[in-house]
Design a protein around this motif. Sequence first.
Motif, PDB file in Angstrom:
ATOM      1  N   VAL A 138       0.888  -1.136  -0.149  1.00 57.93           N
ATOM      2  CA  VAL A 138       0.025  -0.031  -0.006  1.00 57.93           C
ATOM      3  C   VAL A 138       0.933   1.356   0.207  1.00 57.93           C
ATOM      4  CG1 VAL A 138      -1.816  -1.252   1.154  1.00 57.93           C
ATOM      5  CG2 VAL A 138      -0.174   0.066   2.687  1.00 57.93           C
ATOM      6  N   GLY A 139       0.110   2.312  -0.425  1.00 56.39           N
ATOM      7  CA  GLY A 139       1.063   3.693  -0.317  1.00 56.39           C
ATOM      8  C   GLY A 139       1.677   4.049  -1.590  1.00 56.39           C
ATOM      9  N   LEU A 140       1.509   3.395  -2.809  1.00 57.92           N
ATOM     10  CA  LEU A 140       1.730   3.729  -4.046  1.00 57.92           C
ATOM     11  C   LEU A 140       1.176   4.917  -4.533  1.00 57.92           C
ATOM     12  CD1 LEU A 140       1.984   0.473  -5.892  1.00 57.92           C
ATOM     13  CD2 LEU A 140       3.978   1.694  -4.986  1.00 57.92           C
ATOM     14  N   GLU A 141       1.657   5.855  -5.418  1.00 61.01           N
ATOM     15  CA  GLU A 141       0.866   6.776  -6.155  1.00 61.01           C
ATOM     16  C   GLU A 141      -0.150   6.384  -6.954  1.00 61.01           C
ATOM     17  OE1 GLU A 141       1.148  10.018  -5.524  1.00 61.01           O
ATOM     18  OE2 GLU A 141       3.033  10.103  -4.320  1.00 61.01           O
ATOM     19  N   ALA A 142      -1.180   7.071  -7.105  1.00 59.36           N
ATOM     20  CA  ALA A 142      -2.420   6.356  -7.922  1.00 59.36           C
ATOM     21  C   ALA A 142      -2.101   6.056  -9.556  1.00 59.36           C
ATOM     22  CB  ALA A 142      -3.675   7.305  -7.841  1.00 59.36           C
ATOM     23  N   THR A 143      -0.887   6.811  -9.877  1.00 56.77           N
ATOM     24  CA  THR A 143      -0.748   6.677 -11.130  1.00 56.77           C
ATOM     25  C   THR A 143       0.447   5.708 -11.630  1.00 56.77           C
ATOM     26  OG1 THR A 143       0.836   8.382 -11.147  1.00 56.77           O
ATOM     27  CG2 THR A 143      -1.206   9.091 -11.874  1.00 56.77           C
ATOM     28  N   VAL A 144       0.980   5.139 -10.486  1.00 57.02           N
ATOM     29  CA  VAL A 144       1.934   4.029 -10.619  1.00 57.02           C
ATOM     30  C   VAL A 144       1.539   2.937 -11.245  1.00 57.02           C
ATOM     31  CG1 VAL A 144       3.731   2.543  -9.668  1.00 57.02           C
ATOM     32  CG2 VAL A 144       3.479   4.871  -8.809  1.00 57.02           C
ATOM     33  N   PRO A 145       2.164   2.467 -12.506  1.00 57.27           N
ATOM     34  CA  PRO A 145       1.485   1.299 -13.186  1.00 57.27           C
ATOM     35  C   PRO A 145       2.050  -0.241 -12.221  1.00 57.27           C
ATOM     36  CG  PRO A 145       3.609   2.018 -14.343  1.00 57.27           C
ATOM     37  CD  PRO A 145       3.106   3.035 -13.037  1.00 57.27           C
ATOM     38  N   GLU A 146       1.114  -0.904 -12.131  1.00 54.19           N
ATOM     39  CA  GLU A 146       1.339  -2.425 -11.390  1.00 54.19           C
ATOM     40  C   GLU A 146       1.121  -3.360 -12.693  1.00 54.19           C
ATOM     41  OE1 GLU A 146       0.270  -2.980  -7.325  1.00 54.19           O
ATOM     42  OE2 GLU A 146      -1.029  -1.029  -7.966  1.00 54.19           O
ATOM     43  N   PHE A 147       2.174  -4.384 -13.070  1.00 53.74           N
ATOM     44  CA  PHE A 147       1.996  -5.355 -14.155  1.00 53.74           C
ATOM     45  C   PHE A 147       1.987  -6.598 -13.348  1.00 53.74           C
ATOM     46  CE2 PHE A 147       4.172  -1.779 -16.272  1.00 53.74           C
ATOM     47  CZ  PHE A 147       2.965  -1.315 -17.265  1.00 53.74           C
ATOM     48  N   TYR A 148       1.263  -7.528 -13.700  1.00 58.07           N
ATOM     49  CA  TYR A 148       1.169  -8.928 -13.517  1.00 58.07           C
ATOM     50  C   TYR A 148       1.753  -9.835 -14.612  1.00 58.07           C
ATOM     51  CZ  TYR A 148      -0.697  -8.219  -8.919  1.00 58.07           C
ATOM     52  OH  TYR A 148      -0.668  -7.836  -7.694  1.00 58.07           O
ATOM     53  N   TRP A 149       2.447 -10.599 -14.469  1.00 53.27           N
ATOM     54  CA  TRP A 149       2.909 -11.625 -15.475  1.00 53.27           C
ATOM     55  C   TRP A 149       2.837 -13.070 -14.688  1.00 53.27           C
ATOM     56  CZ3 TRP A 149       3.769 -10.158 -20.494  1.00 53.27           C
ATOM     57  CH2 TRP A 149       4.103  -8.945 -20.618  1.00 53.27           C
ATOM     58  N   THR A 150       2.262 -14.096 -15.544  1.00 55.15           N
ATOM     59  CA  THR A 150       2.364 -15.313 -15.006  1.00 55.15           C
ATOM     60  C   THR A 150       3.476 -16.114 -15.954  1.00 55.15           C
ATOM     61  OG1 THR A 150       0.841 -16.319 -16.757  1.00 55.15           O
ATOM     62  CG2 THR A 150      -0.105 -15.532 -14.666  1.00 55.15           C
ATOM     63  N   ARG A 151       4.212 -17.352 -15.280  1.00 56.90           N
ATOM     64  CA  ARG A 151       5.188 -17.735 -15.918  1.00 56.90           C
ATOM     65  C   ARG A 151       4.975 -18.576 -17.253  1.00 56.90           C
ATOM     66  NH1 ARG A 151       6.408 -17.294 -10.935  1.00 56.90           N
ATOM     67  NH2 ARG A 151       8.275 -16.239 -10.310  1.00 56.90           N
ATOM     68  N   ASN A 152       3.706 -18.592 -17.571  1.00 58.30           N
ATOM     69  CA  ASN A 152       3.477 -19.307 -19.184  1.00 58.30           C
ATOM     70  C   ASN A 152       3.354 -18.135 -20.004  1.00 58.30           C
ATOM     71  OD1 ASN A 152       1.249 -18.024 -18.345  1.00 58.30           O
ATOM     72  ND2 ASN A 152      -0.338 -19.969 -18.709  1.00 58.30           N
ATOM     73  N   GLN A 153       3.468 -16.907 -19.541  1.00 57.56           N
ATOM     74  CA  GLN A 153       3.429 -15.861 -20.414  1.00 57.56           C
ATOM     75  C   GLN A 153       4.708 -15.300 -20.770  1.00 57.56           C
ATOM     76  OE1 GLN A 153       1.018 -13.076 -17.890  1.00 57.56           O
ATOM     77  NE2 GLN A 153      -0.514 -13.173 -19.485  1.00 57.56           N
TER      78      GLN A 153
END
Length: 228
Positions: free
Chosen positions: A53-68
């Motif tokens: 928690v506590g990130l700036e609202a505009t900060v991108p968060e990316f999720y990758w799975t290992r099959n990707q």
Amino acid sequence: MVEMTVPFWLASTVLPESTTINAWLKTQGVQPRWIDEVIRLVETGTENDLGLVGLEATVPEFYWTRNQTNEQLIFQAACREIAVDDRNLILLLSSQARQTTAVLLASPPAVGMYNLMPLAYVEEQLSLRIPSADAAILPILETALLKKQKKVSQVKELLLVQAAGKRPVKAETAFASAGWVKPQNPVAGALNACHELVQVLVQKKLANGLAVELAAAQQLFATWIECV
């Protein structure tokens, strides 16, 4: 031409189950609002959010799975974002084999601005395809590094992550004087193995190490890490 900078390996850890990301960041003197990007590498996409928690609202968060994608590919891409001055502070989180590895990458301006002390920096990155599954990878690595004007004989510690097969013999290669770093948890992923390499370099007070990953489809990734 874009002026390149040096990506710093600021800090890393294997996160205990009882510790949140925010708690660990606090021990490193890093506030979440300083982070410019978060990258998570997960097995299924259903893992917990780890209480960040506590990130700036505009900060991108990316999720990758290992099959990707490939883990070291994502790590190298994050280093390049730092190198071209697109990001100052990136948090990478890799959840695999029932543990989470956290890595903070920082730019030189971020290190100076926030008065931080990095452990190492990323000197060189390689990505290539080897000709066959049974190819001798150490001579291939040597040739690729020589093209980058890196002296292979200067490598102090060598790390290899591979899905299967025997570890190559380096006795009669240019890597002969390097020590092997054996990952404590081989199935925990390449980012975790890089964390272990950095810890070995710091503990032994060695100058550098080479993290190598032999991935699917004969893809080979290598990252040269220098201690500060």
